[in-house]
Design an enzyme around this catalytic site. Sequence first.
Site, PDB file in Angstrom:
ATOM      1  N   ALA A  11      55.512  18.504  21.717  1.00  0.00           N
ATOM      2  CA  ALA A  11      54.408  19.265  21.154  1.00  0.00           C
ATOM      3  C   ALA A  11      53.547  19.764  22.306  1.00  0.00           C
ATOM      4  O   ALA A  11      53.545  19.176  23.398  1.00  0.00           O
ATOM      5  CB  ALA A  11      53.588  18.377  20.216  1.00  0.00           C
ATOM      6  N   GLY A  15      58.115  15.807  20.560  1.00  0.00           N
ATOM      7  CA  GLY A  15      58.437  16.743  19.491  1.00  0.00           C
ATOM      8  C   GLY A  15      59.721  17.518  19.739  1.00  0.00           C
ATOM      9  O   GLY A  15      60.347  18.009  18.792  1.00  0.00           O
ATOM     10  N   GLU A  24      62.380  15.274  18.514  1.00  0.00           N
ATOM     11  CA  GLU A  24      62.252  15.247  17.048  1.00  0.00           C
ATOM     12  C   GLU A  24      62.805  16.521  16.414  1.00  0.00           C
ATOM     13  O   GLU A  24      63.439  16.473  15.357  1.00  0.00           O
ATOM     14  CB  GLU A  24      60.784  15.025  16.675  1.00  0.00           C
ATOM     15  CG  GLU A  24      60.309  13.640  17.106  1.00  0.00           C
ATOM     16  CD  GLU A  24      58.809  13.463  17.004  1.00  0.00           C
ATOM     17  OE1 GLU A  24      58.079  14.207  17.705  1.00  0.00           O
ATOM     18  OE2 GLU A  24      58.365  12.603  16.236  1.00  0.00           O
ATOM     19  N   GLU A  61      55.343   9.650  23.677  1.00  0.00           N
ATOM     20  CA  GLU A  61      54.009   9.784  23.080  1.00  0.00           C
ATOM     21  C   GLU A  61      53.059   8.653  23.446  1.00  0.00           C
ATOM     22  O   GLU A  61      51.868   8.885  23.665  1.00  0.00           O
ATOM     23  CB  GLU A  61      54.109   9.896  21.557  1.00  0.00           C
ATOM     24  CG  GLU A  61      54.573  11.252  21.052  1.00  0.00           C
ATOM     25  CD  GLU A  61      56.083  11.367  20.917  1.00  0.00           C
ATOM     26  OE1 GLU A  61      56.813  10.509  21.473  1.00  0.00           O
ATOM     27  OE2 GLU A  61      56.543  12.308  20.266  1.00  0.00           O
TER      28      GLU A  61
HETATM   29  C1  HXC Z   1      52.105  21.569  27.144  1.00  0.00           C
HETATM   30  C2  HXC Z   1      53.603  21.364  28.869  1.00  0.00           C
HETATM   31  C3  HXC Z   1      54.279  20.341  28.195  1.00  0.00           C
HETATM   32  C4  HXC Z   1      53.801  19.962  26.912  1.00  0.00           C
HETATM   33  C5  HXC Z   1      55.260  20.664  30.070  1.00  0.00           C
HETATM   34  N1  HXC Z   1      54.241  21.527  30.027  1.00  0.00           N
HETATM   35  N2  HXC Z   1      55.309  19.921  28.961  1.00  0.00           N
HETATM   36  N3  HXC Z   1      52.525  21.963  28.346  1.00  0.00           N
HETATM   37  N4  HXC Z   1      52.696  20.604  26.446  1.00  0.00           N
HETATM   38  N5  HXC Z   1      54.392  19.022  26.160  1.00  0.00           N
HETATM   39  C6  HXC Z   1      53.866  22.508  31.057  1.00  0.00           C
HETATM   40  C7  HXC Z   1      53.160  21.853  32.209  1.00  0.00           C
HETATM   41  O1  HXC Z   1      51.806  21.659  31.909  1.00  0.00           O
HETATM   42  C8  HXC Z   1      53.391  22.846  33.295  1.00  0.00           C
HETATM   43  O2  HXC Z   1      52.485  23.914  33.135  1.00  0.00           O
HETATM   44  C9  HXC Z   1      54.774  23.381  32.995  1.00  0.00           C
HETATM   45  O3  HXC Z   1      55.022  23.099  31.634  1.00  0.00           O
HETATM   46  C10 HXC Z   1      55.857  22.716  33.823  1.00  0.00           C
HETATM   47  O4  HXC Z   1      55.753  21.317  33.666  1.00  0.00           O
HETATM   48  P1  HXC Z   1      55.599  20.297  34.897  1.00  0.00           P
HETATM   49  O5  HXC Z   1      54.979  19.070  34.359  1.00  0.00           O
HETATM   50  O6  HXC Z   1      54.935  20.955  36.045  1.00  0.00           O
HETATM   51  O7  HXC Z   1      57.135  20.066  35.280  1.00  0.00           O
HETATM   52  P2  HXC Z   1      57.789  18.730  35.912  1.00  0.00           P
HETATM   53  O8  HXC Z   1      56.892  18.166  36.952  1.00  0.00           O
HETATM   54  O9  HXC Z   1      59.165  19.107  36.285  1.00  0.00           O
HETATM   55  O10 HXC Z   1      57.847  17.672  34.716  1.00  0.00           O
HETATM   56  C11 HXC Z   1      58.603  17.958  33.558  1.00  0.00           C
HETATM   57  C12 HXC Z   1      58.198  16.971  32.444  1.00  0.00           C
HETATM   58  C13 HXC Z   1      56.677  17.007  32.243  1.00  0.00           C
HETATM   59  C14 HXC Z   1      58.653  15.542  32.823  1.00  0.00           C
HETATM   60  C15 HXC Z   1      58.958  17.391  31.177  1.00  0.00           C
HETATM   61  O11 HXC Z   1      56.286  18.380  32.037  1.00  0.00           O
HETATM   62  C16 HXC Z   1      56.185  16.235  31.082  1.00  0.00           C
HETATM   63  O12 HXC Z   1      56.092  14.996  31.138  1.00  0.00           O
HETATM   64  N6  HXC Z   1      55.801  16.935  30.004  1.00  0.00           N
HETATM   65  C17 HXC Z   1      55.173  16.295  28.841  1.00  0.00           C
HETATM   66  C18 HXC Z   1      56.208  15.556  28.022  1.00  0.00           C
HETATM   67  C19 HXC Z   1      55.564  14.870  26.859  1.00  0.00           C
HETATM   68  O13 HXC Z   1      54.702  13.985  27.008  1.00  0.00           O
HETATM   69  N7  HXC Z   1      55.918  15.266  25.627  1.00  0.00           N
HETATM   70  C20 HXC Z   1      55.389  14.671  24.401  1.00  0.00           C
HETATM   71  C21 HXC Z   1      54.207  15.469  23.952  1.00  0.00           C
HETATM   72  S1  HXC Z   1      53.418  14.718  22.557  1.00  0.00           S
HETATM   73  P3  HXC Z   1      51.645  24.518  34.372  1.00  0.00           P
HETATM   74  O14 HXC Z   1      50.746  25.494  33.700  1.00  0.00           O
HETATM   75  O15 HXC Z   1      50.964  23.377  35.035  1.00  0.00           O
HETATM   76  O16 HXC Z   1      52.724  25.156  35.217  1.00  0.00           O
HETATM   77  C22 HXC Z   1      54.406  15.102  21.264  1.00  0.00           C
HETATM   78  C23 HXC Z   1      53.908  14.633  19.912  1.00  0.00           C
HETATM   79  C24 HXC Z   1      54.738  15.176  18.777  1.00  0.00           C
HETATM   80  O17 HXC Z   1      55.421  15.727  21.385  1.00  0.00           O
HETATM   81  C25 HXC Z   1      54.006  15.025  17.450  1.00  0.00           C
HETATM   82  C26 HXC Z   1      52.805  15.875  17.293  1.00  0.00           C
HETATM   83  C27 HXC Z   1      52.209  15.888  15.922  1.00  0.00           C
END
Ligand code: HXC
Length: 265
Positions: free
Chosen positions: A70, A115, A118, A138
């Site tokens: 998400a 997400g 999911e 999460e």
């Molecule tokens: C918003 C995101 C994002 C996300 C990555 N980006 N994941 N933006 N939401 N979930 C963006 C980063 O901010 C960054 O933007 C760009 O994408 C590249 O990501 P980096 O982090 O710089 O890349 P890297 O260092 O290679 O790491 C990759 C990664 C990391 C390991 C996948 O991005 C990461 O941990 N992402 C979050 C994963 C996560 O926690 N997902 C769960 C979300 S909660 P900029 O602008 O800085 O270039 C969820 C809840 C679901 O899903 C239910 C909801 C109701």
Amino acid sequence: GTDEHRPPVRIERDGVVATVVIDRPKALNALSPDVLGAIADAFDALRSEADAVRGVIVVGEGGRAFVAGADIRSLSTLTPDEGAEAARLGHRVAAAIEAFPAPVIACVDGFALGGGLELALACDLIYATESSWFGQPEVRLGLIPGFGGTVRLPRAVGLSLAKELIFTGRRIDAATAESAGLVARRFGDRDALLAGARATIDEVAANAWTAVALAKRVLVDAAGTPTAAATEFEVAGFADAFRTDDMREGVAAFIEKREPEFSGR
Ligand code: HXC
């Protein structure tokens, strides 16, 4: 740049295959409310031509991620009620995929996290490249899975591994995901992944379409339903097969020792 001005989701058509491309590579295809709405719209649009679509591929643009979750930025300021709404939007997308009559294959090439995993779990099966990663991170954000991860991940991999993944937030690679039963098949690279998914859909398309759609309906309805009720879903679907021309043709062709010619009715 142009990136912000193109729609975040597009549909590509090739014969009986439709591909839903999530195209927000700068954010690793993170699911903002707009993206989720566009995915649901894509499946609604495809439903109106369901006769011609025998399988759908869902894929992320950019080669780094299927979907990295998400959109964390759009979650950051939500109230509890808005959080519930955000989760419900994800569930509506999953429901649109599960209600779609044709098989939907998630083609994962890169990260499928939160997400993103999911969304893949809401599809009928998951294919992945070797360089893919799966996880429910999460709890590292103070959240829990909200698009069905607590429900569909245990069904896919069993309760024990699902709890390990959700409690640790750990990522597993494609080989581990395949041996856990999360991934149906693994491919060397993206081209092989997409070709493999197309080949599967072509194989499905050679079968009685009515039967494939019935089987999907029963499989989706039966998942998580207690055995006695689930077998009744199967009984109803099995009975429905006897309403079809395809069933009469398929059985007659076997008895007459010839190839069937299915009409899809
Ligand atoms: C918003 C995101 C994002 C996300 C990555 N980006 N994941 N933006 N939401 N979930 C963006 C980063 O901010 C960054 O933007 C760009 O994408 C590249 O990501 P980096 O982090 O710089 O890349 P890297 O260092 O290679 O790491 C990759 C990664 C990391 C390991 C996948 O991005 C990461 O941990 N992402 C979050 C994963 C996560 O926690 N997902 C769960 C979300 S909660 P900029 O602008 O800085 O270039 C969820 C809840 C679901 O899903 C239910 C909801 C109701």
